[in-house]
Structure formats: structure tokens, C-alpha cells
Enzyme design. Structure first.
Site, PDB file in Angstrom:
ATOM      1  N   ASP A 388      40.256  43.658  39.019  1.00  0.00           N
ATOM      2  CA  ASP A 388      41.381  44.094  38.052  1.00  0.00           C
ATOM      3  C   ASP A 388      41.871  43.785  36.701  1.00  0.00           C
ATOM      4  O   ASP A 388      41.891  44.384  35.882  1.00  0.00           O
ATOM      5  CB  ASP A 388      42.733  44.287  39.111  1.00  0.00           C
ATOM      6  CG  ASP A 388      42.419  45.311  40.110  1.00  0.00           C
ATOM      7  OD1 ASP A 388      41.419  45.841  40.477  1.00  0.00           O
ATOM      8  OD2 ASP A 388      43.262  45.123  41.381  1.00  0.00           O
TER       9      ASP A 388
HETATM   10  P1  TAP Z   1      41.165  41.630  42.509  1.00  0.00           P
HETATM   11  O1  TAP Z   1      41.219  42.630  41.547  1.00  0.00           O
HETATM   12  O2  TAP Z   1      42.055  41.602  43.770  1.00  0.00           O
HETATM   13  O3  TAP Z   1      39.516  41.396  42.877  1.00  0.00           O
HETATM   14  C1  TAP Z   1      39.033  40.559  43.510  1.00  0.00           C
HETATM   15  C2  TAP Z   1      37.531  40.610  43.613  1.00  0.00           C
HETATM   16  O4  TAP Z   1      37.205  39.387  44.275  1.00  0.00           O
HETATM   17  C3  TAP Z   1      37.243  41.715  44.604  1.00  0.00           C
HETATM   18  O5  TAP Z   1      36.636  42.523  43.978  1.00  0.00           O
HETATM   19  C4  TAP Z   1      36.149  41.083  45.571  1.00  0.00           C
HETATM   20  O6  TAP Z   1      34.982  41.755  45.370  1.00  0.00           O
HETATM   21  C5  TAP Z   1      36.099  39.823  45.318  1.00  0.00           C
HETATM   22  N1  TAP Z   1      35.678  38.662  46.183  1.00  0.00           N
HETATM   23  C6  TAP Z   1      36.337  38.458  47.248  1.00  0.00           C
HETATM   24  N2  TAP Z   1      35.913  37.547  47.832  1.00  0.00           N
HETATM   25  C7  TAP Z   1      34.892  37.017  47.312  1.00  0.00           C
HETATM   26  C8  TAP Z   1      33.901  36.093  47.512  1.00  0.00           C
HETATM   27  N3  TAP Z   1      34.124  35.359  48.620  1.00  0.00           N
HETATM   28  N4  TAP Z   1      33.114  35.506  46.618  1.00  0.00           N
HETATM   29  C9  TAP Z   1      33.135  36.473  45.534  1.00  0.00           C
HETATM   30  N5  TAP Z   1      33.812  37.362  45.036  1.00  0.00           N
HETATM   31  C10 TAP Z   1      34.590  37.660  45.951  1.00  0.00           C
HETATM   32  O7  TAP Z   1      41.506  40.083  41.837  1.00  0.00           O
HETATM   33  P2  TAP Z   1      42.016  39.765  40.440  1.00  0.00           P
HETATM   34  O8  TAP Z   1      40.980  40.074  39.452  1.00  0.00           O
HETATM   35  O9  TAP Z   1      42.603  38.301  40.502  1.00  0.00           O
HETATM   36  O10 TAP Z   1      43.446  40.637  40.133  1.00  0.00           O
HETATM   37  C11 TAP Z   1      44.505  40.418  40.874  1.00  0.00           C
HETATM   38  C12 TAP Z   1      45.160  41.552  41.542  1.00  0.00           C
HETATM   39  O11 TAP Z   1      46.111  41.467  42.559  1.00  0.00           O
HETATM   40  C13 TAP Z   1      45.774  42.408  40.560  1.00  0.00           C
HETATM   41  O12 TAP Z   1      45.634  43.775  40.633  1.00  0.00           O
HETATM   42  C14 TAP Z   1      47.147  42.122  40.372  1.00  0.00           C
HETATM   43  O13 TAP Z   1      47.896  43.166  40.284  1.00  0.00           O
HETATM   44  C15 TAP Z   1      47.280  42.049  41.946  1.00  0.00           C
HETATM   45  N6  TAP Z   1      48.359  41.158  42.430  1.00  0.00           N
HETATM   46  C16 TAP Z   1      48.701  39.688  42.074  1.00  0.00           C
HETATM   47  C17 TAP Z   1      49.792  39.240  42.476  1.00  0.00           C
HETATM   48  C18 TAP Z   1      49.842  37.852  41.769  1.00  0.00           C
HETATM   49  S1  TAP Z   1      51.628  37.349  41.593  1.00  0.00           S
HETATM   50  N7  TAP Z   1      48.905  37.212  41.111  1.00  0.00           N
HETATM   51  C19 TAP Z   1      50.621  39.340  43.268  1.00  0.00           C
HETATM   52  C20 TAP Z   1      50.354  40.874  43.806  1.00  0.00           C
HETATM   53  C21 TAP Z   1      49.377  41.567  43.587  1.00  0.00           C
HETATM   54  P3  TAP Z   1      33.799  41.692  46.504  1.00  0.00           P
HETATM   55  O14 TAP Z   1      34.484  42.258  47.711  1.00  0.00           O
HETATM   56  O15 TAP Z   1      32.736  42.567  46.116  1.00  0.00           O
HETATM   57  O16 TAP Z   1      33.218  40.448  46.613  1.00  0.00           O
END
Ligand code: TAP
Length: 461
Positions: A388
């Protein structure tokens, strides 16, 4: 004695504020934490100097139990379980505040003869403290996967139920304020507020819990400050206000970095499901897959590489191999930096903590605002499990649920390599336009395994 206590409190407050300042950067964070903890010891000593403080064996038993549970718990907790730990610590703070108010109610015969501000502050603390305790327990349960992470709600009855419980708590509190000293009333306040805490947090999705914990943390701080006001304890007022203010600022910053309002987070229902995205006919839907050997060659001949870590790196625990890869590249004369998005991962500072654990030098970690202009003169942007926070739809597509969320401008780099296991979506549940960009190559696989393979190939280049 009063002067000594006041002086000690002032020393403690100075240490809290100085310690908090230390938490603003990874280099000074550990020291800041220690200073604030030492400040809390000074504040406890000052409080214990209060004449007729009470039952010493009971106080020593309480401190002993806290130390016995707290130290091993903090030592054993894994870095990835930190949000749960914070939720629990925060929860017990709220619970303690609610119990203090109940004890004061009994002690004073139902706040009889107390000034109006004492009664209002105590009842406010009872409601918010009990709500924070039970809300934090649900947050802990969701993060620990004891309680299902999916939203659990009463559907259309949810809002009326919340309103009814709030009215129940306020109704009992008003009756106490009006002079009714019956203990059932304060028990009513506690029960209504506790159930409200449960039913407010249950409908929120598990991935939003870090924001909820931060919000509840702010509430606990405010309730502690209110109790301090009622008990005429300066330390509780100041410490509570610091927690309340810093928790509110953190919640606000997290919400802004996700481009969502706090109200929409508490209303729940975001993330976890795939949302259809208007992509337009002109978008090339082809994705280019690449191999570890091609990635190794591409990076070995680059001048500048920016690593973009995300939640997937945390899941795969790939931070150590990522650091090894960066070192190898640096040995080959490639300049390597890391781009840190404020909400990458699932908790504030998630990427900083993981990379610090892997001994990545702090000066290589660049905040979003500092690095975004650098992508245009970067040969390779290596996205490791981030999704994201790199999605150009946030900039380009007004219909996207994340439109307006600040992102890392990865698509401005000359070439982009995205390492993830599949075409699955990230937290927001939406497709990433970056993957269809002609200059992007997808390296499919687990982050730790694939970075390991790239390292092997790189050694042979
Ligand atoms: P995300 O958008 O959640 O994407 C993480 C990606 O990691 C997934 O698309 C997944 O794709 C991949 N993944 C998972 N396991 C993996 C593995 N073992 N090896 C390789 N890839 C792997 O992460 P982001 O870009 O860090 O964004 C964070 C999101 O969380 C944002 O939308 C944010 O708003 C939200 N959020 C953040 C927080 C805080 S405070 N940080 C709190 C709540 C929500 P695959 O499944 O295809 O591998």
C-alpha cells in the site's frame, strides 16, 4: 517534607519530558526510555513520602507483584508482539484508574462533601478508565489472535447499543453527582462503561488495532490526569496529561499517514477485503516476473539502490538478510539507503525497530519526506514486502480508497523490483498500479528466501 516531595516531582516531570524527547529518534530512543523510567521511579518515591500513605505491607506487595510480572514479561516479549504488550500495559493503567475511583467512592461515602470538580473528575476517570481497560483487552486479544481479528458487530443495532451504554454510564454518574450515595450506582457506571469498551472495539478490524491502542492510551492518560485532579496528586496530573497529549498526537499522525479520519478507523470496516479499483482501459495489465539472478545483476551494476521495506519483510523476518544484501552491494560500490514510510508495517516505527535490530546504520534510514525526491535519481528501488505504501493510486486515482494517503514515490525510480509472494493485495485490500508499470519487475517468493537467493547470485557476479 512537602518541599522535598514537590522538588522530587519537578525532577520526575523534567525526566519524563526529556525522556520523551529522546523517543523522537532511533539513536536516542533507548536512553530516552531509560530516563523516563527513572523519572517514574522518582515520582513513585515522592508519592511514598506522603504522610499516612497507607498500608506499607500492601504497598510493598503491590510493587513486588508488579516487578515480578512486568520485568519477565517485557524481557520475553518478541519485537513483533510489542503492540499487544502496549495494549495490556495501557489497559491495566485504565483499570487501575477505575478501581481508584471506586475505592475513593467507598472511602468518602459516595463522594459526600467532596467539591463538584472532584466528583466530576472521579466519575470521568471511572468511565474512561473502565472503557480503556476492557477496550484494551479486546485489542490485546485481537492482536494476539485469541479474539477473531475480523470486525464483530451488532450490525445496525451497533450505534444504538453504544449510545444506550454510554447513556447508562452517564445516567448513573449524574445520579451520584446529584447526591445519591448508593454503591450500586458506581457499580452501574463501571459495568456500563466496561461493556461499552468491549462493544466499541469488537467491530474494529484486527489490523487497525495499533491505532485503537494508541487512542485508548490517550484516553487512559486523560483518565489518570482526572484522577490526579480528584486526589490532588500533581504527579498523576502531569504524567496523565503527557500520556494523553502524546497518545493523541500519535493517533492523529497515524491517521493522517493513512489518510483516514480517526472516526472512520473507530467505525471499522477498512482493510482485509478486496476492493474493486477503477483502473481505466489504457492501463497495461501485464506483469513482468523476474528471477534472483536477474535481480542480482541489475543491482550489482546500479549506482544507487533504495530498499523499501514493508509488512512482508516483518512477516518473513527478512531484516537480517536485507542488511546482508545491502552490505554486499556497498562492498561493490553501490550506495544503499532505506525508505521508511510512517505507517509501513502494522505499528508505529515498525520498520525502524526491525532494521535497528538487524544493526542497519541509522543514517541509512530515510523518512518519506526526505527520500521521495531521491527516487528520480535512483537506479533500482527494491520493494521488500511493501504494498500500500508504494501504490501510485494514492496519488493518481481519486476513486481509490487510499487516495490522498502520502506514499513513497517508488514509481519515480529508473527501475523497480517488487519482492512478494503473489499478486495478493496488502492491508487496504486494493490492487497496486505499480506492479503493472513497464519498469517494474516482480520477484515472487518469500522475502527471506528470495533475498537469500539474490545474495547467492550476487556473490557470483
Ligand atoms: P501491506 O500493504 O500490508 O502489504 C504487505 C505485503 O507483504 C502484502 O501485499 C504481501 O503480499 C506481502 N507479504 C506478506 N508476507 C510476505 C512474505 N513472507 N514475503 C514477502 N512478502 C510478503 O504493507 P505496507 O506496504 O507495509 O503498508 C502497511 C499498511 O498497513 C498500510 O495500508 C497502513 O495504512 C496499514 N496500517 C499500518 C499501521 C501502522 S501504525 N504501521 C497500523 C494499521 C494499519 P503477498 O501476500 O503477495 O506476499
Amino acid at each position: 517534607m512537602i518541599n522535598l516531595r514537590t522538588s522530587l516531582y519537578i525532577v520526575a516531570f523534567a525526566m519524563f519530558i526529556y525522556g520523551l524527547m529522546g523517543l523522537t529518534g532511533p539513536r536516542t530512543a533507548v536512553r530516552g526510555n531509560l530516563i523516563a523510567a527513572a523519572g517514574m521511579v522518582v515520582a513513585i518515591v515522592a508519592t511514598l513520602l506522603t504522610p499516612h500513605i497507607g498500608d506499607w505491607p500492601l504497598i510493598i506487595l503491590g510493587i513486588g507483584l508488579g516487578v515480578l510480572v512486568g520485568i519477565p514479561a517485557a524481557r520475553q516479549v518478541k519485537m513483533t508482539a510489542m503492540p499487544q504488550m502496549v495494549a495490556l500495559f495501557n489497559g491495566v493503567g485504565g483499570g487501575a484508574v477505575a478501581l481508584i475511583s471506586w475505592a475513593e467512592f467507598r472511602h468518602s461515602g459516595g463522594f459526600a462533601g467532596d467539591a463538584a470538580y472532584v466528583i466530576v473528575a472521579s466519575l470521568f476517570a471511572t468511565i474512561i478508565g473502565a472503557l480503556s481497560f476492557w477496550g484494551s483487552l479486546v485489542a490485546f486479544g485481537k492482536l494476539q489472535e485469541i479474539v477473531p481479528g475480523r470486525p464483530i458487530s451488532a450490525g445496525r443495532l451497533q450505534q444504538p447499543l453504544n449510545a444506550l451504554l454510554l447513556l447508562g454510564a452517564i445516567g448513573c454518574a449524574i445520579a451520584i453527582g446529584a447526591g445519591d450515595h448508593h454503591e450500586l450506582l458506581i457499580i452501574g457506571v463501571l459495568i456500563f462503561a466496561s461493556v461499552l469498551g468491549l462493544v466499541v472495539v469488537l467491530p474494529i478490524g484486527g489490523a487497525d488495532m495499533p491505532v485503537v491502542v494508541s487512542l485508548l492510551n490517550a484516553c487512559t492518560g486523560l483518565s489518570a490526569a482526572a484522577t490526579g485532579l480528584a486526589l490532588n496528586n500533581t504527579a498523576m496530573i502531569v504524567a496523565g496529561m503527557i500520556v494523553g497529549a502524546s497518545g493523541s498526537i500519535l493517533t492523529d499522525q497515524m491517521a493522517k499517514a493513512m489518510n483516514r479520519s480517526i472516526v472512520s478507523i473507530v467505525a471499522g470496516g477498512f482493510g482485509g477485503q478486496v476492493v474493486a479499483v477503477a483502473t481505466g482501459d489504457s492501463v497495461d495489465r501485464t506483469v513482468r516476473a523476474t528471477s534472483a539472478s536477474d535481480v542480482a545483476i541489475q543491482m550489482a551494476y546500479a549506482n544507487r539502490v533504495i530498499v523499501v521495506p514493508g509488512y512482508g519483510m516483518a512477516v518473513a523476518q527478512a531484516q537480517h538478510v536485507v542488511r546482508d544484501l545491502a552490505k554486499l552491494l556497498e562492498d561493490k560500490g553501490v550506495e544503499v539507503t532505506y525508505a521508511i514510510h510512517p505507517v509501513a508495517g502494522r505499528m508505529p516505527g515498525h520498520m525502524n525497530v526491525l532494521l535497528a535490530e538487524a544493526d542497519v546504520p541509522y543514517d541509512q534510514l530515510k523518512d518519506m519526506d526526505d527520500i521521495n525526491d531521491e527516487f528520480a535519481r535512483t537506479d533500482v528501488a527494491l520493494v521488500v514486502g511493501a504494498n500500500d505504501v508504494t501504490n501510485p493510486a494514492a496519488r493518481n486515482d481519486p476513486s481509490s480508497p487510499i487516495h490522498g494517503m502520502p506514499i513513497l514515490d517508488v514509481d519515480h525510480a529508473k527501475t523497480v523490483i517488487v519482492l512478494k509472494r503473489s499478486m495478493n493485495t496488502g492491508f487496504a485490500g486494493i490492487e497496486n498500479q505499480l506492479y503493472f508499470d513497464p519498469k517494474t519487475s516482480m520477484l515472487f517468493g518469500d522475502a527471506k528466501t528470495m533475498v537469500g537467493k539474490v545474495i547467492e547470485e550476487l556473490k557470483a557476479v
